[in-house]
Design a protein around this motif. Structure first.
Motif: not given
Ligand SMILES: Cc1cc2nc3c(=O)[nH]c(=O)nc-3n(C[C@H](O)[C@H](O)[C@H](O)COP(=O)(O)OP(=O)(O)OC[C@H]3O[C@@H](n4cnc5c(N)ncnc54)[C@H](O)[C@@H]3O)c2cc1C
Length: 405
Positions: A33, A57, A61, A64, A99-100, A126-128, A301, A313-315, A404
């Protein structure tokens, strides 16, 4: 720099070509995100000498926030995912599908899944996170972690098909947080709509449903779960070959167990050389800069702030995005960094299966079809913003515009 900082085979990186290949190279690991805002900003203003690479990967994107709506049958797959390719193209960012799998922070080097390495001068992570399934391995094929989302989006239609074919199909959802509640309700609605009579159990631990949310929200969620015929259990669960064994002695046989058991950091971070917190998340300051390596930033995350407690959280991943984008450029241009100040409270809109949702904000709660429409509008607007950025960058919303909820 004119030469591309192409992924190099392990022995290619002499100190000299490390300097030439990596100088002015911004590597973005993961298309999460926060990186959407970085791509948006780079499309508007990328220093001419800066080479940028996005390692992801998948070219998509997944979002969730719309996953429960997709499971319930309200959205198509394409409505729930952002195509990173046009965004990268508009930003002049090279997209590497991969993938890293490791990194050496002291030598500014990433290791990729194909055995190649990539050097960087500036890195943004930003790999979550992953679903923490450490205690559930015994479930084997029955286990379906909600993350990585890419896998879940592939697996869920197969679960639906199996549930239709198997008259006594039993599905367990383990984890009583917001994701567990939404997934159980979405699964119930989606399965009923296809004519399946599958039984669904939701296993929350002793801490109960929706920890951290107000009693009113918990009451509303419980009512929705009961109305959907979902059995709720409050006990710690241990995995067995046939399902879950609860601490109170109840055996829950399950054909599939969806794990929404909280997050854990990606394993390779443990050996990256970065300063991590006790759980293995990348420690960052208020600028989202690594505490140990000034040329590494992290958001979403995968990071842990030292100055504030921030929920995963995604927020926060979304709202930290524009600050991260600014700080990456500020590091290159040697200007002042910004800080991301998380709001004390976040609004959560929980989908309950049909086009109905529960709103939770501090001690306030509400529910109804209007809350679903509110959530739907926010989610679609978020998706539209990045679909627009790819097609016509000049029409993209500014990075500071509302995200969002
Ligand atoms: C069912 C569900 C519902 C949710 N609903 C909400 C909601 O309504 N509101 C909210 O705030 N939060 C919500 N969340 C939490 C939210 O999904 C996460 O907090 C959010 O996705 C975190 O964002 P991010 O950018 O850190 O990671 P992510 O969105 O997970 O993005 C990480 C990216 O990195 C990539 N990646 C992973 N590993 C590697 C690697 N080794 N090398 C390169 N790339 C990689 C992944 O493919 C992905 O594209 C929900 C979670 C779930 C499971």
């Amino acid at each position: 720099m004119n030469s591309r900082p192409a992924a190099t085979k392990p022995n290619d990186s002499t100190p000299e070509n490390f300097m030439t290949q990596a100088a002015n190279h911004l590597a973005l690991a993961g298309g999460g995100h926060a990186h959407l805002s970085v791509l948006e900003m780079l499309a508007q203003r990328r220093p001419a000498s800066l080479e940028c690479t996005l390692i992801t990967p998948s070219p998509f994107q997944n979002y969730s926030g719309m996953l429960p709506g997709w499971m319930a049958g309200h959205y198509t797959l394409d409505e729930c995912r952002i195509d990173l390719r046009p965004l990268a193209e508009a930003a002049g960012v090279r997209l590497v599908t991969g993938r890293v799998t490791g990194m050496d922070a002291d030598h500014h080097r990433l290791h990729l899944c194909d055995g190649s390495t990539m050097d960087y001068s500036l890195l943004s992570l930003d790999v979550g996170s992953e679903t923490d399934t450490s205690d559930l391995a015994e479930l084997g094929e029955r286990l379906l972690p909600v993350k990585p989302l890419d896998d879940f989006f592939v697996q869920w239609p197969r679960v639906m098909a199996a549930a239709l074919k198997t008259p006594d199909f039993r599905l367990c959802v383990i984890g009583g947080g917001a994701a567990g509640v939404e997934i159980a309700l979405a699964a119930s609605h989606g399965l009923r709509m296809t004519g399946s009579a599958a039984r669904i159990d939701l296993v929350a631990s002793e801490t109960g449903l929706l920890p951290g949310h107000a009693p009113g929200v918990v009451k509303r969620a419980r009512r929705s779960l009961v109305a959907s015929g979902i059995e709720i259990h409050h006990a710690r669960a241990a995995a067995s070959e046939t399902g879950l064994m609860l601490a109170d002695g109840t055996l829950l046989p399950a054909d599939k167990v969806i794990a929404t058991t909280g997050a854990r950091p990606l394993g390779w971070l443990a050996h990256a050389g970065l300063q991590l917190d006790a759980r293995g998340y990348v420690l960052v300051d208020a600028h989202h800069r690594s505490l140990s390596h000034a040329n590494v930033f992290a958001a979403g995350d995968t990071c842990a702030r030292t100055d504030v407690r921030m929920a995963r959280s995604g927020v926060h991943a979304v709202h930290a995005g524009p600050v991260l984008a600014h700080n990456l450029l500020a590091t290159i241009e040697d200007t002042e960094l910004h800080t991301y100040q998380p709001r004390r409270r976040s609004l959560y809109l929980l989908a309950t299966g049909p086009r109905h949702a529960i709103a939770s904000w501090g001690s306030w709660s509400a529910e109804g079809a209007w809350v679903w429409r509110w959530k739907d509008r926010i989610d679609r607007r978020f998706m539209h913003r990045f679909a627009l950025s790819g097609r016509d960058n000049s029409a993209a919303m500014p990075a500071s515009a509302e995200h969002k909820a």
